[in-house]
Design a protein around this motif. Sequence first.
Motif, PDB file in Angstrom:
ATOM      1  N   CYS A   1       2.330   1.488   4.919  1.00  0.00           N
ATOM      2  CA  CYS A   1       1.344   2.481   4.509  1.00  0.00           C
ATOM      3  C   CYS A   1       1.667   3.833   5.142  1.00  0.00           C
ATOM      4  O   CYS A   1       1.664   4.871   4.481  1.00  0.00           O
ATOM      5  CB  CYS A   1       0.005   1.935   4.968  1.00  0.00           C
ATOM      6  N   ILE A   2       2.033   3.812   6.410  1.00  0.00           N
ATOM      7  CA  ILE A   2       2.360   5.055   7.103  1.00  0.00           C
ATOM      8  C   ILE A   2       3.712   5.594   6.634  1.00  0.00           C
ATOM      9  O   ILE A   2       3.899   6.798   6.519  1.00  0.00           O
ATOM     10  CB  ILE A   2       2.402   4.824   8.620  1.00  0.00           C
ATOM     11  N   ALA A   3       4.657   4.681   6.347  1.00  0.00           N
ATOM     12  CA  ALA A   3       5.955   5.155   5.877  1.00  0.00           C
ATOM     13  C   ALA A   3       5.792   5.914   4.566  1.00  0.00           C
ATOM     14  O   ALA A   3       6.417   6.954   4.353  1.00  0.00           O
ATOM     15  CB  ALA A   3       6.910   3.979   5.696  1.00  0.00           C
TER      16      ALA A   3
ATOM     17  N   ILE B   1       2.658   5.561  15.479  1.00  0.00           N
ATOM     18  CA  ILE B   1       3.677   4.681  14.916  1.00  0.00           C
ATOM     19  C   ILE B   1       4.924   4.712  15.786  1.00  0.00           C
ATOM     20  O   ILE B   1       5.551   3.699  16.044  1.00  0.00           O
ATOM     21  CB  ILE B   1       4.043   5.122  13.481  1.00  0.00           C
TER      22      ILE B   1
ATOM     23  N   LEU C   1       1.745   0.764  17.231  1.00  0.00           N
ATOM     24  CA  LEU C   1       0.322   0.950  16.930  1.00  0.00           C
ATOM     25  C   LEU C   1      -0.599   0.405  18.006  1.00  0.00           C
ATOM     26  O   LEU C   1      -1.708   0.876  18.171  1.00  0.00           O
ATOM     27  CB  LEU C   1      -0.005   0.253  15.610  1.00  0.00           C
TER      28      LEU C   1
ATOM     29  N   ILE D   1       0.838  -1.192   0.000  1.00  0.00           N
ATOM     30  CA  ILE D   1       0.000   0.000   0.000  1.00  0.00           C
ATOM     31  C   ILE D   1       0.875   1.245   0.000  1.00  0.00           C
ATOM     32  O   ILE D   1       1.791   1.353   0.797  1.00  0.00           O
ATOM     33  CB  ILE D   1      -0.913   0.014   1.233  1.00  0.00           C
TER      34      ILE D   1
ATOM     35  N   LEU E   1      -6.993  -5.826   3.713  1.00  0.00           N
ATOM     36  CA  LEU E   1      -6.667  -4.674   4.544  1.00  0.00           C
ATOM     37  C   LEU E   1      -6.892  -3.348   3.825  1.00  0.00           C
ATOM     38  O   LEU E   1      -7.501  -2.429   4.367  1.00  0.00           O
ATOM     39  CB  LEU E   1      -5.206  -4.804   4.937  1.00  0.00           C
ATOM     40  N   ILE E   2      -6.435  -3.273   2.572  1.00  0.00           N
ATOM     41  CA  ILE E   2      -6.518  -1.995   1.861  1.00  0.00           C
ATOM     42  C   ILE E   2      -7.966  -1.555   1.710  1.00  0.00           C
ATOM     43  O   ILE E   2      -8.281  -0.378   1.761  1.00  0.00           O
ATOM     44  CB  ILE E   2      -5.835  -2.069   0.482  1.00  0.00           C
TER      45      ILE E   2
ATOM     46  N   LEU F   1       0.291  -2.038   7.387  1.00  0.00           N
ATOM     47  CA  LEU F   1      -0.023  -0.731   7.921  1.00  0.00           C
ATOM     48  C   LEU F   1       1.199   0.130   8.113  1.00  0.00           C
ATOM     49  O   LEU F   1       1.188   1.312   7.821  1.00  0.00           O
ATOM     50  CB  LEU F   1      -0.684  -0.921   9.275  1.00  0.00           C
ATOM     51  N   TYR F   2       2.281  -0.485   8.594  1.00  0.00           N
ATOM     52  CA  TYR F   2       3.459   0.320   8.886  1.00  0.00           C
ATOM     53  C   TYR F   2       4.036   0.877   7.595  1.00  0.00           C
ATOM     54  O   TYR F   2       4.465   2.023   7.543  1.00  0.00           O
ATOM     55  CB  TYR F   2       4.492  -0.525   9.624  1.00  0.00           C
TER      56      TYR F   2
ATOM     57  N   LEU G   1      -6.848   0.564  10.657  1.00  0.00           N
ATOM     58  CA  LEU G   1      -6.201   1.860  10.730  1.00  0.00           C
ATOM     59  C   LEU G   1      -7.241   2.893  10.350  1.00  0.00           C
ATOM     60  O   LEU G   1      -7.737   2.899   9.236  1.00  0.00           O
ATOM     61  CB  LEU G   1      -5.065   1.872   9.707  1.00  0.00           C
TER      62      LEU G   1
ATOM     63  N   LEU H   1      11.192   3.976  11.744  1.00  0.00           N
ATOM     64  CA  LEU H   1      10.669   2.764  11.117  1.00  0.00           C
ATOM     65  C   LEU H   1      11.795   1.925  10.526  1.00  0.00           C
ATOM     66  O   LEU H   1      11.710   0.707  10.491  1.00  0.00           O
ATOM     67  CB  LEU H   1       9.667   3.119  10.022  1.00  0.00           C
TER      68      LEU H   1
ATOM     69  N   VAL I   1      10.153   8.107   9.594  1.00  0.00           N
ATOM     70  CA  VAL I   1      10.785   7.215   8.618  1.00  0.00           C
ATOM     71  C   VAL I   1      12.047   6.607   9.211  1.00  0.00           C
ATOM     72  O   VAL I   1      12.293   5.404   9.100  1.00  0.00           O
ATOM     73  CB  VAL I   1      11.111   7.980   7.320  1.00  0.00           C
TER      74      VAL I   1
END
Lengths: 356, 292
Positions: free
Chosen positions: A135-137, B231, B235, A78, B92-93, A132-133, B35, B276, B273
């Motif tokens: 997607c947020i990135a 994040i 989550l 995504i 999910l999407i 999801l992660y 989400l 992550l 970023v």
Amino acid sequence: MKRLRFRPCGNFREYYEQEITIFETDFGRVWVWIGLALLFLVVPFISGPYVLYVITGIGIAAIAAIGLNILIGYTGQISLGHGAFFGVGAYTAAILATKVGSPFWFSVLAAGVVTAMVGMVFGIPSIRLKHLYLCIATLAGQFILEYVFVQWESLTGGAEGIILPEATLFGLNISSDRSFFWVVFVCFALMCWMAVNLVRSRYGRAFIAIRDNDLAAEGMGIPKFRYKLLSFGISSFYAGFAGGLWAYYTMSITPEPFTLFLSIEYIAMIIIGGLGSISGSVFGAIFIMILGEILSWVTEYAMNVGGLAGMAITVAPLREFVFGLAIVLFLIFEPRGLAEVWRIVRSSFRLWPFAY
Amino acid sequence: MEYFIQLLVNGLSMGFLYALSALGFVMIFKSSSVLNFAHGELLSIGAFIFLVLAAWAKLPIVVCFLITLMGCFTLGFIIERLFLRPLIGEALIEVIMLTVGLSFMFKGLMLFVFGGNIFDYPAFLPEALSIKWGAVTIPSVYVSAIIIGLIFLGVFGFFFKYSSQGIYMRSVADHQPAALSLGVHVRRVFALSWAIAAVVCAMSGIVLGIMQGINVHDLSAMGLKVFPVVILGGLDSIGGAILGGLIIGLLETFTGGYISTSLREVIPYIVLVLILLIKPYGLFGSVEIERV
């Protein structure tokens, strides 16, 4: 000359090649040629400037939507940054055209390549992140790129934007509506052809395997990360290419259009059209762009009606509301999108008068 | 030095507001792995219901609170029933996009009704709540935000750890089919989690509204601010949401105070970023271990 086949009658596939063929019968092949002929030889001559403008816009959006569908629909990654990637393409083309003075074809191709690289940079988190992660990135990517568009003034012109020169191709001026229409749709046809062939090749199958179960795909010997990055690269190439075309088409760009809203519009296109379907992305682009045009008509009309003039400011939200409603209704009632509707319609014609 | 302390206090208070608005988000994720992109709109719906009751209908404040909370509880149920239930088991999407669609719908509706203006609540917080400490003052809004945040943190901590519904929620988030086969009423759990989340959102929406006025655009933008916060913390961790909120709040204020104000808006995302890349599941998020 081989005998043309027009009516499918049962499943007689014996070889693997027959399974992955694009056109099951020659009927489809003939229709594609008829469609292309209509698109290139009839549409530009019968439609007025406004309709032509809308159709060209649809063509550009469809290229970007196909790219996003390769990433989301086929590889299952995504991305919420597609609008910003589109912007990167537009800016690259604009900067090359104004600062370097490069020709049209080079700027647009370079826009695609540069955006592919930027997209791959933002695809790097996919080495460890999923769902999801990730997607947020990519959402973070969207905001960072937006910031760069506004703040890197020496290159992007800040909020003022950039004005592009008229597009020329091999010495011909192609900035008129009709000639640009041809250019856009030649690109569109090429990009479609590439995408359709990509997804049935080794790479496309690897993408689908990663989407369905990335661990299993890795177990079967697909280098997961490399293919994910490749998918990001290809998808951003499409976005950047479309962005480059768009920059030449509108002749001036500012950071304003490349917001999260644009990214979501692209996602809406591929969801309404159908995830994991190239034709679906085109249907989705048509649907969303026409919906947008209809809504701006309605808003404008409502503004100009005498009694409603005072309410003008309250009519504008209609656009957002209807847009959201369309997404929600499609997700609930036809999650496979317009591509599935089209398939149902087609097969019911073919099977008539029987049900199946 | 004084500038530094004022920035520190501002950052911490901002952080608590972020943390407070992130709580509802974590609620939904923790119990249904959804989400929620309509988070900012849920905040503003709560804030606007309260506005209508308090400023226009002029009801007593306590009654306003009760009606708002009950209304949002029902709204959460309705959202789940109408929109999310048909999508149980879908990819999910599609669920994410559904919340995106909902956010556009709600935002459009609210702009229809209230327009893009800024409204204010009648003042009802007692001044005694504000804290003065040397040259540094903390307004009563922030103090009440901190109190509300702490109360929610405690209540949810206990709720998830000890109450049967809380345990059901965790089990559903963990593995839906397993929870179903062991007799957990998954649909009821979803509905309840959306209802509770809507209530939490309403609370934080009201606090935000008191602080910066009630405006559809500002409050919905808050929904995007929540992403770096949750994040960063992970989550599915409530404590993480609070800590993430504080870190983001401090980061923003200090960047704004010392480096540049334009960088303020993106710095959370840049840090996001980087985090992550180093720690993919945030500071306190539970690491998903997959087996095939």
